[in-house]
Scaffold this active site. Structure first.
Site, mmCIF file in Angstrom:
data_model
loop_
_atom_site.group_PDB
_atom_site.id
_atom_site.type_symbol
_atom_site.label_atom_id
_atom_site.label_comp_id
_atom_site.label_asym_id
_atom_site.label_seq_id
_atom_site.Cartn_x
_atom_site.Cartn_y
_atom_site.Cartn_z
ATOM 1 N N TYR A 110 18.533 -3.603 27.720
ATOM 2 C CA TYR A 110 17.426 -2.896 28.362
ATOM 3 C C TYR A 110 16.871 -3.789 29.461
ATOM 4 O O TYR A 110 16.304 -4.834 29.192
ATOM 5 C CB TYR A 110 16.361 -2.549 27.330
ATOM 6 C CG TYR A 110 15.174 -1.763 27.845
ATOM 7 C CD1 TYR A 110 15.173 -1.152 29.100
ATOM 8 C CD2 TYR A 110 14.043 -1.609 27.062
ATOM 9 C CE1 TYR A 110 14.094 -0.440 29.562
ATOM 10 C CE2 TYR A 110 12.942 -0.892 27.511
ATOM 11 C CZ TYR A 110 12.969 -0.312 28.753
ATOM 12 O OH TYR A 110 11.890 0.396 29.207
ATOM 13 N N TYR A 118 7.959 -12.584 28.867
ATOM 14 C CA TYR A 118 7.060 -13.724 29.052
ATOM 15 C C TYR A 118 7.802 -15.053 29.188
ATOM 16 O O TYR A 118 7.490 -15.863 30.055
ATOM 17 C CB TYR A 118 6.013 -13.831 27.919
ATOM 18 C CG TYR A 118 4.972 -14.899 28.208
ATOM 19 C CD1 TYR A 118 3.943 -14.655 29.106
ATOM 20 C CD2 TYR A 118 5.053 -16.150 27.618
ATOM 21 C CE1 TYR A 118 3.004 -15.630 29.406
ATOM 22 C CE2 TYR A 118 4.121 -17.140 27.911
ATOM 23 C CZ TYR A 118 3.109 -16.879 28.803
ATOM 24 O OH TYR A 118 2.193 -17.851 29.107
ATOM 25 N N ILE A 151 17.497 7.599 28.940
ATOM 26 C CA ILE A 151 16.569 7.343 27.840
ATOM 27 C C ILE A 151 15.200 7.689 28.395
ATOM 28 O O ILE A 151 14.650 6.971 29.212
ATOM 29 C CB ILE A 151 16.690 5.898 27.338
ATOM 30 C CG1 ILE A 151 18.082 5.705 26.720
ATOM 31 C CG2 ILE A 151 15.592 5.575 26.329
ATOM 32 C CD1 ILE A 151 18.385 4.297 26.235
ATOM 33 N N ARG A 207 8.264 -4.856 33.539
ATOM 34 C CA ARG A 207 7.438 -4.996 32.340
ATOM 35 C C ARG A 207 7.625 -6.358 31.670
ATOM 36 O O ARG A 207 6.705 -6.856 31.027
ATOM 37 C CB ARG A 207 7.763 -3.894 31.324
ATOM 38 C CG ARG A 207 7.348 -2.511 31.792
ATOM 39 C CD ARG A 207 7.339 -1.498 30.654
ATOM 40 N NE ARG A 207 6.172 -1.668 29.821
ATOM 41 C CZ ARG A 207 5.252 -0.724 29.582
ATOM 42 N NH1 ARG A 207 5.365 0.460 30.142
ATOM 43 N NH2 ARG A 207 4.232 -0.947 28.796
ATOM 44 N N THR A 255 9.509 0.711 24.169
ATOM 45 C CA THR A 255 8.252 0.519 24.885
ATOM 46 C C THR A 255 7.326 1.715 24.708
ATOM 47 O O THR A 255 6.130 1.561 24.432
ATOM 48 C CB THR A 255 8.526 0.306 26.384
ATOM 49 O OG1 THR A 255 9.415 -0.789 26.547
ATOM 50 C CG2 THR A 255 7.247 0.045 27.147
ATOM 51 N N THR A 256 7.872 2.916 24.849
ATOM 52 C CA THR A 256 7.083 4.138 24.731
ATOM 53 C C THR A 256 6.526 4.295 23.323
ATOM 54 O O THR A 256 5.493 4.939 23.126
ATOM 55 C CB THR A 256 7.938 5.362 25.118
ATOM 56 O OG1 THR A 256 8.557 5.106 26.383
ATOM 57 C CG2 THR A 256 7.107 6.622 25.219
ATOM 58 N N LYS A 266 20.449 0.183 29.594
ATOM 59 C CA LYS A 266 19.389 1.064 30.077
ATOM 60 C C LYS A 266 18.820 0.388 31.306
ATOM 61 O O LYS A 266 18.175 -0.660 31.218
ATOM 62 C CB LYS A 266 18.305 1.254 29.008
ATOM 63 C CG LYS A 266 17.123 2.096 29.488
ATOM 64 C CD LYS A 266 16.017 2.161 28.447
ATOM 65 C CE LYS A 266 14.809 2.927 28.994
ATOM 66 N NZ LYS A 266 13.684 2.955 28.027
#
Length: 307
Positions: free
Chosen positions: A148, A122, A219, A153, A59-60, A177
Site C-alpha cells: 500500500y 513516521y 480499493i 499519509r 485507513t478508512t 494499492k
C-alpha cells in the site's frame, strides 16, 4: 522480460480479487467502542450489492486508533461473517516491523485471503529499509500481500523500482494499492514489472486511468456508499465497455471530490449517516465534518440519488 520475475501466475492461479473492493469503515457506538452488530450489517450489505472484496482495518477503517486487540478482533469478525463468500483482505501494516509481522501472522491464521500492508509511517524508512521491512513480513506468512503506497499519509513512499524488486524477489508479494496520485509512477511500475503485478487504484477518481495501464481493480472508499456503482463501473471496463466505464468515472467526480474534501474517513462516515446507516462518529483526533462541507457532500449524494 517476464523471465525477470520469480513470481508469475500460473493458469490456475488467481489474483486476490478483481473489481471493486470496499475499504470498509469501522462503525462505532456512542462510547466509541466498535459496533460489531452494525459491522455485520455493513458486511451483508456490501456482499448483497456486488462488492468484489472486503478490505478491513485499513485507513478508512480507522486502524490507526485501534488497539492491537481491537484490530485483530475486527479482522477475525469480518472473516468469520463473510465466510468465504468474497475475499477478505486485512490491513496489517504498522510503523513497527515486529508489530506488522504479528498482525499479519494473526490475520493469516484467522483465514484472511490477503494482507494490505501500508508503508511504515513516521519512521520514513529508506528504500532498502522498505525492502527489508516487507521481506520480513512476507517471510512470516504464506498469505498474498498487497503493498500500500500512500506517501501523502505516511511520509514514506515506495519507488517504482522498489516495488518491482519486491515483486520479483518475494513470492507472496503480488500486488500494489497505488495511491500516490502520480499516473507516471503507475506507468513506471507496470513497465518495470512487465505487468506481472496486481495493480489496484488507491484513489477512486483514478480508477479508470489505472485500469487502462493494466490495473485489475480499485480499493474504494466510494464503495461504502455506492458499492453497486463502483462494481459495475470496473466490471464494464474489464468486459471491454470502456466508453460507459469512462462516463461513469466522470459522472461520479463531484461525489469523489465531496468524499475527500476533508481527510478520509470523516466525509464517508458523514455520508453513511446521511443515508441512515447510523455508523457512529470518529475516534479522536478525527472530528465531525464541517457544516459547509456537509452541504457540499449532501448535494453530491443527492445528485447521485444516494439520499
Amino acid at each position: 522480460m517476464a523471465s525477470f520475475f520469480a513470481y508469475t501466475k500460473g493458469e490456475n492461479e488467481m489474483s486476490v480479487f478483481q473489481g471493486a473492493g470496499v475499504a470498509l469503515i469501522t462503525p462505532m457506538k456512542d462510547n466509541l467502542e466498535i459496533n460489531f452488530d452494525k459491522l455485520d450489517e455493513l458486511l451483508e450489505l456490501q456482499i448483497a450489492e456486488g462488492t468484489d472484496a472486503i478490505i478491513i482495518c485499513g485507513t478508512t477503517g480507522e486502524s490507526a486508533t485501534m488497539s492491537e486487540q481491537e484490530h485483530i478482533d475486527t479482522i477475525r469478525f469480518a472473516i468469520e461473517r463473510v465466510n468465504h463468500r468474497i475475499p477478505v483482505i486485512a490491513g496489517t501494516g504498522s510503523n513497527s516491523t515486529a508489530t506488522a509481522v504479528q498482525l499479519s501472522k494473526e490475520a493469516a491464521e484467522a483465514g484472511a485471503d490477503g494482507l494490505l500492508v501500508v508503508t511504515p509511517y513516521y519512521n520514513k524508512a529508506t528504500q532498502n529499509g522498505l525492502i527489508a521491512h516487507y521481506t520480513t513480513i512476507a517471510d512470516a506468512v504464506d498469505t498474498p500481500i498487497i503493498l500500500y503506497n500512500v506517501p501523502s499519509r505516511t511520509g514514506c513512499g515506495l519507488q517504482p523500482q522498489t516495488i518491482a524488486t519486491l515483486v520479483r524477489d518475494v513470492e507472496n508479494i503480488v500486488g500494489v494499492k497505488e495511491a500516490t496520485g502520480n499516473i507516471s509512477n503507475v506507468a513506471q511500475i507496470m513497465h518495470l514489472t512487465d505487468g506481472q503485478i496486481d495493480l489496484y487504484s488507491g484513489n477512486d477518481d483514478q480508477t479508470i486511468p489505472m485500469l487502462s495501464l493494466g490495473g485489475i481493480g480499485v480499493i474504494s472508499v466510494v464503495s461504502n456508499v455506492a458499492p453497486r456503482y463502483m462494481h459495475d463501473m470496473v466490471t464494464k471496463y474489464l468486459e471491454g465497455d470502456v466508453k460507459t466505464a469512462a462516463q461513469m468515472q466522470l459522472d461520479c467526480l463531484p461525489l469523489y471530490d465531496a468524499l475527500f474534501c476533508e481527510v478520509n474517513p470523516i466525509p464517508v462516515k458523514a455520508a453513511m449517516n446521511m443515508m441512515g446507516k447510523n455508523v457512529g462518529t470518529l475516534r479522536a483526533p478525527l472530528t465531525e465534518m464541517e457544516a459547509s462541507h456537509k452541504e457540499i457532500l449532501r448535494k453530491a449524494m443527492a445528485d447521485m440519488k444516494l439520499i
